[in-house]
Design an enzyme around this catalytic site. Structure first.
Site, PDB file in Angstrom:
ATOM      1  N   HIS A  69       0.884  -1.176   0.000  1.00 58.62           N
ATOM      2  CA  HIS A  69       0.000   0.000   0.000  1.00 58.62           C
ATOM      3  C   HIS A  69       0.917   1.220   0.000  1.00 58.62           C
ATOM      4  O   HIS A  69       1.914   1.248   0.729  1.00 58.62           O
ATOM      5  CB  HIS A  69      -0.870  -0.049   1.266  1.00 58.62           C
ATOM      6  N   GLU A  98     -27.338 -12.388   3.726  1.00 58.19           N
ATOM      7  CA  GLU A  98     -27.619 -12.571   2.295  1.00 58.19           C
ATOM      8  C   GLU A  98     -26.743 -11.683   1.404  1.00 58.19           C
ATOM      9  O   GLU A  98     -26.583 -11.950   0.214  1.00 58.19           O
ATOM     10  CB  GLU A  98     -29.111 -12.312   2.016  1.00 58.19           C
TER      11      GLU A  98
END
Ligand SMILES: NC(=O)C1=CN([C@@H]2O[C@H](COP(=O)(O)OP(=O)(O)OC[C@H]3O[C@@H](n4cnc5c(N)ncnc54)[C@H](OP(=O)(O)O)[C@@H]3O)[C@@H](O)[C@H]2O)C=CC1
Ligand SMILES: CC[C@](O)(C(C)=O)C(=O)O
Ligand SMILES: [Mg+2]
Ligand SMILES: [Mg+2]
Length: 343
Positions: free
Chosen positions: A107, A230
């Site tokens: 990074h 979900e």
């Protein structure tokens, strides 16, 4: 389309004769060290004595102090938490770098925001996987991979690009796609993605949905399944087939609701806030705040972490996941890694 490189496009010889130090054995560190080792590279891990040290030894990896690993190596990949990198770099890495070595990051934060200033006589590049370290490891073991960006900050040897690509191939990114970037682009897009979409955006959306349902009197368990559990199943479909692929699997009723109600929730106002977030990243306002927060021992970070852990969605989620053996098994395996590599 941008040029995307894959496994067979890349020669790895330049790295085969080199010793690679992986500094840190956390989320990214364990994945890079083990993937590179299994790709046939000579790896040593640099650590302090503690949990990660014991885990690396248990995994059969050579381990030394950060200073000794740096001394012994040609390529030094810094996989410590961003906030500790400047101090550890100054004390234990910089004094042991030799001309022609490569200093590598996953990074660009510390180099881009001038918290680490590398010497002029080393290669400096980044190889940034676009995914969590535990999945860099898991997908590699499954014969797949996580895409990665590479970017060159300084090419002292003339071989920085070749070395960066060989490294990216070694961690398995060539199976998914390797794309060129700059330190600036990687830093700004990575910070934006994690704040506005992947982490901050999603957790805020999930909590707002959960709270809307529970405050309206619906069962917390139903709200948890609907708004959090979900989500993974829906995102899996997007991962496999984009938005269209996901919409193919859902009902037409859901697809129509997606079109008419989605933009009522995430709209031009949300996009304007996203632009504010991006501006704070680009101007260094976010970086300054994060650096200062660490300098005073993270009062806000710790307070928010404690209050988030008490949210009802966490309590109900823990109970429900305990009753789903398939979810629980993965969580248990991950916990073992996390408890061994968290500091
Ligand atoms: N997490 C991710 O998936 C991603 C991370 N990145 C980047 O990768 C880099 C590493 O991040 P991440 O993997 O999350 O880091 P982690 O927080 O998982 O790394 C922790 C590791 O650093 C070690 N460590 C901490 N302090 C010291 C110290 N003083 N001396 C020696 N070792 C120390 C810990 O050892 P100990 O057990 O002794 O504490 C542990 O092995 C960062 O630049 C990050 O931005 C990039 C892409 C994704
Ligand atoms: C999305 C968060 C991340 O940028 C990552 C896993 O890619 C990180 O910094 O951990
Ligand atoms: Mg990222
Ligand atoms: Mg990140």
């Amino acid at each position: 389309m941008a040029k995307v490189l894959y496994h067979n496009d890349i020669q790895e010889e330049v790295l085969k004769s080199k010793k690679i130090a992986i500094i840190g054995y956390g989320s990214q560190g364990h994945a890079h060290a083990l993937n590179l080792k299994e790709s046939g590279f000579d790896v040593v891990v640099g650590l302090r004595k503690g949990k990660s040290w014991d885990k690396a030894v248990e995994d059969g990896v050579e381990v030394k102090s950060v200073a000794d690993a740096t001394k012994a190596s040609d390529v030094v990949m810094v996989l410590l938490p961003d906030e500790y990198q400047p101090t550890i770099y100054k004390e234990s890495i910089e004094p042991h770098l030799e001309a022609g070595n490569a200093l590598v990051f996953a990074h660009g934060f510390n180099v881009h925001f001038n918290q680490v200033v590398p010497p002029a006589d080393v290669d400096v590049f980044l190889v940034a996987p676009k995914g969590p370290g535990h999945l860099v490891r898991r997908t590699f073991e499954e014969g797949a991979g996580v895409p990665a960006l590479y970017g060159i900050y300084q090419d002292y040897t003339g071989k920085a690009t070749e070395t960066a690509l060989a490294y990216a191939k070694g961690i398995g990114a060539g199976r998914a796609g390797i794309l060129q970037t700059s330190f600036q682009e990687e830093t700004e897009t990575d910070l934006f993605g994690e704040q506005a979409v992947l982490c901050g955006g999603v957790t805020s959306l999930v909590k707002a949905g959960f709270e809307t349902l529970t405050e309206a009197g619906y069962q917390p368990e139903v709200a948890y399944f609907e708004c959090l559990h979900e989500l993974k199943l829906i995102v899996d479909l997007m991962y496999e087939g984009g938005l269209e692929g996901m919409r193919y699997s859902i009902s037409d009723t859901a697809q129509w609701g997606d079109y008419v109600s989605g933009p009522r929730v995430v709209n031009e106002e949300t996009k304007a806030r996203m632009k504010d977030v991006l501006t704070d990243i680009q101007t260094g306002v976010f970086a300054k705040g994060w650096i200062l927060e660490n300098q005073v021992n993270r009062p806000q970070f710790n307070a928010i972490t404690a209050s988030e852990s008490k949210h009802q969605i966490e309590k109900v989620g823990k109970e429900l996941r305990a009753l789903m053996p398939f979810v629980n098994q993965k969580a248990k395996a991950k916990k073992e890694v996390v408890s061994n590599d968290s500091n």
